[in-house]
Motif scaffolding. Structure first.
Motif, short mmCIF file in Angstrom:
data_model
loop_
_atom_site.label_atom_id
_atom_site.label_comp_id
_atom_site.label_asym_id
_atom_site.label_seq_id
_atom_site.Cartn_x
_atom_site.Cartn_y
_atom_site.Cartn_z
N PHE A 36 0.86 -1.18 0.00
CA PHE A 36 0.00 0.00 0.00
C PHE A 36 0.90 1.23 0.00
N VAL A 37 0.74 2.04 -1.04
CA VAL A 37 1.66 3.16 -1.24
C VAL A 37 0.94 4.48 -0.99
N ARG A 38 1.59 5.34 -0.21
CA ARG A 38 0.99 6.63 0.13
C ARG A 38 1.98 7.76 -0.19
N PHE A 79 -1.33 -0.99 -4.29
CA PHE A 79 -2.54 -0.19 -4.06
C PHE A 79 -2.10 1.23 -3.75
N GLY A 80 -2.71 2.19 -4.41
CA GLY A 80 -2.29 3.57 -4.21
C GLY A 80 -3.26 4.37 -3.36
N LEU A 81 -2.71 5.12 -2.42
CA LEU A 81 -3.52 6.10 -1.69
C LEU A 81 -3.07 7.47 -2.20
N PRO A 82 -3.92 8.12 -3.00
CA PRO A 82 -3.45 9.30 -3.73
C PRO A 82 -3.33 10.53 -2.84
N GLU A 83 -2.61 11.50 -3.37
CA GLU A 83 -2.47 12.80 -2.72
C GLU A 83 -3.84 13.45 -2.54
N LYS A 84 -4.63 13.42 -3.61
CA LYS A 84 -5.99 13.97 -3.52
C LYS A 84 -6.97 13.08 -4.29
N THR A 114 7.91 -9.48 -10.09
CA THR A 114 6.75 -9.13 -10.91
C THR A 114 5.93 -8.06 -10.20
N VAL A 115 5.63 -6.99 -10.92
CA VAL A 115 4.84 -5.91 -10.33
C VAL A 115 3.45 -5.89 -10.96
N ALA A 116 2.46 -6.21 -10.13
CA ALA A 116 1.07 -6.09 -10.54
C ALA A 116 0.49 -4.83 -9.90
N VAL A 117 -0.51 -4.25 -10.52
CA VAL A 117 -1.13 -3.05 -9.98
C VAL A 117 -2.63 -3.24 -9.91
N ASP A 118 -3.19 -2.98 -8.75
CA ASP A 118 -4.64 -3.00 -8.63
C ASP A 118 -5.20 -1.89 -9.52
N ALA A 119 -6.10 -2.25 -10.41
CA ALA A 119 -6.69 -1.25 -11.30
C ALA A 119 -8.15 -1.05 -10.91
N CYS A 120 -8.38 -0.05 -10.09
CA CYS A 120 -9.73 0.31 -9.69
C CYS A 120 -9.71 1.75 -9.22
N PHE A 121 -10.88 2.28 -8.93
CA PHE A 121 -10.94 3.71 -8.59
C PHE A 121 -11.39 3.98 -7.16
N CYS A 122 -11.74 2.92 -6.41
CA CYS A 122 -12.31 3.18 -5.09
C CYS A 122 -11.30 3.85 -4.15
N GLU A 123 -10.00 3.60 -4.39
CA GLU A 123 -8.99 4.30 -3.57
C GLU A 123 -8.88 5.77 -3.95
N TYR A 124 -9.37 6.10 -5.15
CA TYR A 124 -9.09 7.41 -5.73
C TYR A 124 -10.30 8.34 -5.78
N THR A 125 -11.50 7.79 -5.49
CA THR A 125 -12.70 8.63 -5.59
C THR A 125 -13.11 9.13 -4.21
N THR A 126 -13.70 10.33 -4.19
CA THR A 126 -14.15 10.91 -2.93
C THR A 126 -15.28 10.07 -2.30
#
Ligand code: ZN
Length: 226
Positions: A36-38, A79-84, A114-126
């Protein structure tokens, strides 16, 4: 053949017979390690819903990735936790987003991992839902377009696997076509969108800070997190 002609207990009698006939084995080869990346610097904070797991800032990832590879685990999933956050989750496809930076950092430090990336928007939407909301419902096809953008940005950053998790209709075909068109035909797609009535998913939602604002799942999560 049925009992009493067949007696499977015979094949369970000793440890060496069990080893001989066992069909399912588990080894580090079978694992994908979630990271989990912040945003930030020097951050490694334990995640309360997943004890022993951490939110990392990008600069802390190289060492962690080296340790994961040393344990014999072949892959990580980011999994990304975005700036905004915003209404559609546009940080998911920002070329300098946390996940894109994390991909580059890990591939540079440990190219064989191997680098896989979760591709979804729930981490990124308000609102915490997995895409574009329209009148209280998820707009499947508008979300597909954004998912295509995100997948391409992960591929450009060097991801080996794009892993969509959002249960969108038609997303694997849509992503395959878009990646192939941009010459990313070697990037694999791993859909892990199936959800079951289990308690496994809630802690991930909390770790990714993506609890949705509406719907049955929200109720279930509130209950399971009591
Ligand atoms: Zn999602």
């Amino acid at each position: 053949m049925a009992f009493p002609d067949t007696r499977p207990r015979r094949l369970r009698r000793t440890s060496s017979i069990r080893r001989l006939v066992r069909e399912t084995t588990l080894s580090p080869d079978n694992f994908i390690f979630p990271l989990f990346v912040r945003p930030g610097k020097g951050e490694k904070n334990e995640i309360s819903s997943l004890p022993g797991q951490f939110h990392f800032s990008v600069d802390m990832l190289a060492r962690e990735a080296e340790e994961i590879a040393k344990l014999g685990i072949p892959a990580v999933i980011l999994f990304g936790l975005p700036e905004k956050k915003d209404e559609v989750g546009s940080e998911a496809w920002a070329p300098e987003g946390v996940v894109q930076k994390a991909i580059r950092t890990i591939k540079k430090a440990v190219p064989e991992l191997t680098v896989a990336v979760d591709a979804c928007f729930c981490e990124y939407t308000t609102h915490g839902h997995c895409g574009v909301m329209l009148e209280g419902h998820l707009d499947n096809d508008a979300t597909l377009e954004n998912l295509g953008r995100a997948a391409l940005s992960y591929a450009r950053a060097g991801a080996d696997v794009v892993a969509p998790s959002g249960m969108l209709d038609g997303f694997v075909g849509f992503l395959r076509e878009g990646l192939d068109e941009d010459n990313f035909d070697k990037v694999a797609i791993l859909s892990y969108a199936a959800k079951y009535a289990s308690g496994y998913y809630g802690p991930f939602r909390a770790a990714a800070d993506s609890t949705p604002a509406l719907g049955a799942w929200k109720r279930d999560f509130s209950r399971s997190s009591l």
